[in-house]
Design a protein around this motif. Structure first.
Motif, PDB file in Angstrom:
ATOM      1  N   SER A 170      13.427   3.147  -9.126  1.00 23.49           N
ATOM      2  CA  SER A 170      14.218   3.135 -10.364  1.00 23.49           C
ATOM      3  C   SER A 170      13.360   3.551 -11.543  1.00 23.49           C
ATOM      4  O   SER A 170      13.786   4.341 -12.395  1.00 23.49           O
ATOM      5  CB  SER A 170      14.803   1.743 -10.600  1.00 23.49           C
ATOM      6  OG  SER A 170      15.680   1.381  -9.553  1.00 23.49           O
ATOM      7  N   ALA A 171      12.127   3.006 -11.608  1.00 17.87           N
ATOM      8  CA  ALA A 171      11.227   3.363 -12.710  1.00 17.87           C
ATOM      9  C   ALA A 171      10.876   4.849 -12.661  1.00 17.87           C
ATOM     10  O   ALA A 171      10.829   5.526 -13.689  1.00 17.87           O
ATOM     11  CB  ALA A 171       9.964   2.508 -12.633  1.00 17.87           C
ATOM     12  N   PHE A 190      12.786  -4.936  -2.416  1.00 15.99           N
ATOM     13  CA  PHE A 190      13.041  -5.087  -3.853  1.00 15.99           C
ATOM     14  C   PHE A 190      12.016  -4.324  -4.674  1.00 15.99           C
ATOM     15  O   PHE A 190      12.344  -3.656  -5.658  1.00 15.99           O
ATOM     16  CB  PHE A 190      13.034  -6.573  -4.223  1.00 15.99           C
ATOM     17  CG  PHE A 190      13.321  -6.843  -5.672  1.00 15.99           C
ATOM     18  CD1 PHE A 190      14.569  -6.585  -6.203  1.00 15.99           C
ATOM     19  CD2 PHE A 190      12.327  -7.333  -6.510  1.00 15.99           C
ATOM     20  CE1 PHE A 190      14.838  -6.813  -7.545  1.00 15.99           C
ATOM     21  CE2 PHE A 190      12.582  -7.565  -7.849  1.00 15.99           C
ATOM     22  CZ  PHE A 190      13.850  -7.313  -8.371  1.00 15.99           C
ATOM     23  N   LEU A 191      10.738  -4.408  -4.265  1.00 14.01           N
ATOM     24  CA  LEU A 191       9.683  -3.691  -4.978  1.00 14.01           C
ATOM     25  C   LEU A 191       9.874  -2.179  -4.863  1.00 14.01           C
ATOM     26  O   LEU A 191       9.632  -1.432  -5.822  1.00 14.01           O
ATOM     27  CB  LEU A 191       8.311  -4.098  -4.431  1.00 14.01           C
ATOM     28  CG  LEU A 191       7.868  -5.534  -4.744  1.00 14.01           C
ATOM     29  CD1 LEU A 191       6.545  -5.848  -4.050  1.00 14.01           C
ATOM     30  CD2 LEU A 191       7.729  -5.741  -6.257  1.00 14.01           C
ATOM     31  N   THR A 192      10.325  -1.738  -3.682  1.00 10.80           N
ATOM     32  CA  THR A 192      10.591  -0.306  -3.508  1.00 10.80           C
ATOM     33  C   THR A 192      11.718   0.155  -4.430  1.00 10.80           C
ATOM     34  O   THR A 192      11.650   1.220  -5.049  1.00 10.80           O
ATOM     35  CB  THR A 192      10.970  -0.012  -2.047  1.00 10.80           C
ATOM     36  OG1 THR A 192       9.909  -0.439  -1.195  1.00 10.80           O
ATOM     37  CG2 THR A 192      11.219   1.474  -1.836  1.00 10.80           C
ATOM     38  N   PHE A 193      12.750  -0.684  -4.532  1.00  8.01           N
ATOM     39  CA  PHE A 193      13.870  -0.365  -5.428  1.00  8.01           C
ATOM     40  C   PHE A 193      13.397  -0.255  -6.873  1.00  8.01           C
ATOM     41  O   PHE A 193      13.747   0.682  -7.590  1.00  8.01           O
ATOM     42  CB  PHE A 193      14.943  -1.446  -5.301  1.00  8.01           C
ATOM     43  CG  PHE A 193      16.001  -1.382  -6.369  1.00  8.01           C
ATOM     44  CD1 PHE A 193      16.982  -0.409  -6.344  1.00  8.01           C
ATOM     45  CD2 PHE A 193      15.988  -2.298  -7.418  1.00  8.01           C
ATOM     46  CE1 PHE A 193      17.945  -0.341  -7.334  1.00  8.01           C
ATOM     47  CE2 PHE A 193      16.941  -2.238  -8.417  1.00  8.01           C
ATOM     48  CZ  PHE A 193      17.929  -1.261  -8.381  1.00  8.01           C
ATOM     49  N   LEU A 194      12.578  -1.236  -7.311  1.00  2.58           N
ATOM     50  CA  LEU A 194      12.076  -1.199  -8.688  1.00  2.58           C
ATOM     51  C   LEU A 194      11.212   0.038  -8.928  1.00  2.58           C
ATOM     52  O   LEU A 194      11.319   0.692  -9.975  1.00  2.58           O
ATOM     53  CB  LEU A 194      11.273  -2.469  -8.981  1.00  2.58           C
ATOM     54  CG  LEU A 194      12.065  -3.781  -9.068  1.00  2.58           C
ATOM     55  CD1 LEU A 194      11.118  -4.941  -9.367  1.00  2.58           C
ATOM     56  CD2 LEU A 194      13.138  -3.693 -10.147  1.00  2.58           C
ATOM     57  N   GLY A 195      10.365   0.364  -7.956  1.00  2.49           N
ATOM     58  CA  GLY A 195       9.495   1.522  -8.126  1.00  2.49           C
ATOM     59  C   GLY A 195      10.272   2.819  -8.219  1.00  2.49           C
ATOM     60  O   GLY A 195       9.990   3.667  -9.080  1.00  2.49           O
TER      61      GLY A 195
END
Length: 213
Positions: A44-45, A37-42
């Motif tokens: 995306s940002a 999830f953190l990888t996805f957020l990073g």
């Protein structure tokens, strides 16, 4: 000047970037759902930041040099399968009555991808030329001065070529209705409006509505 129109190369780059992002997210998710999830957020940002940086300010619209006499309004008409549609012919007639106008009707020679790759463009050009000849003849029969030419298979390129040689004060683009128009799906009308400092009129022609049940 680099064209502001979207290209297949840009779409392919986007596809590669998307695949690369999934290649990072999936292994991270296997290791830990939280890490995935953190990888996805990073990612995306980062994608949003790159997009905003590259997008920059909207390009200025291109000024079109109007050719012809001072009392003549040049109008570029762009259509393919709908070139003989009654809605389009009616719109042209209305413009012809409003003031002295000279029309150039451009019919892009649309072709299938396979025929394009094999350089087999003759059938597409012949079909476009036939529709074009019929339309120009109908306009001439009611006293409307118009010339016609078969344009590039890419409507954006066809429009760009005609704008530079014809110098229109207005561009009329005819398409099938929404949901059945590839040009509308590609954003052709909006792209032309964003690029040129001329009035752009969109005419919808519903050929299916006149077909017998």
């Amino acid at each position: 000047m680099e064209s502001p129109f979207r290209s297949e190369a840009a779409a392919f780059r986007f596809l590669l970037i998307t695949i690369g992002a999934f290649a990072l997210i999936v292994p991270a998710s296997w290791a830990s759902p939280a890490l995935g999830f953190l990888t996805f957020l990073g990612l995306s940002a980062a994608a949003v930041a790159v997009y905003l940086h590259q997008r920059g300010p909207a390009p200025d619209r291109e000024r079109v040099e109007h050719l012809g006499g001072a009392d003549e309004r040049r109008i570029l008409v762009v259509a393919n399968e709908t070139v003989g549609g009654e809605e389009l012919l009616s719109a042209i007639s209305t413009l012809a009555l409003s003031q002295k106008s000279r029309f150039l009707v451009v019919c892009p020679a649309l072709n299938s991808r396979l025929r394009t790759y094999t350089s087999d463009e003759d059938p597409a050009r012949e079909a476009a030329q036939q529709r074009l000849d019929e339309t120009v003849a109908r306009l001439a029969s009611v006293g409307i001065e118009a010339s016609g030419e078969v344009g590039d298979g890419d409507p954006l390129v066809a429009i760009d070529d005609a704008v530079r040689t014809f110098g229109p004060a207005e561009i009329v683009i005819s398409t099938h209705p929404p949901g059945r128009s590839n040009w509308l799906e590609r954003g052709i009308v909006d792209s032309v409006r964003a690029r040129y400092e001329v009035e752009v009129t969109h005419v919808v022609v519903d050929l299916a509505a006149r077909e017998p049940a």
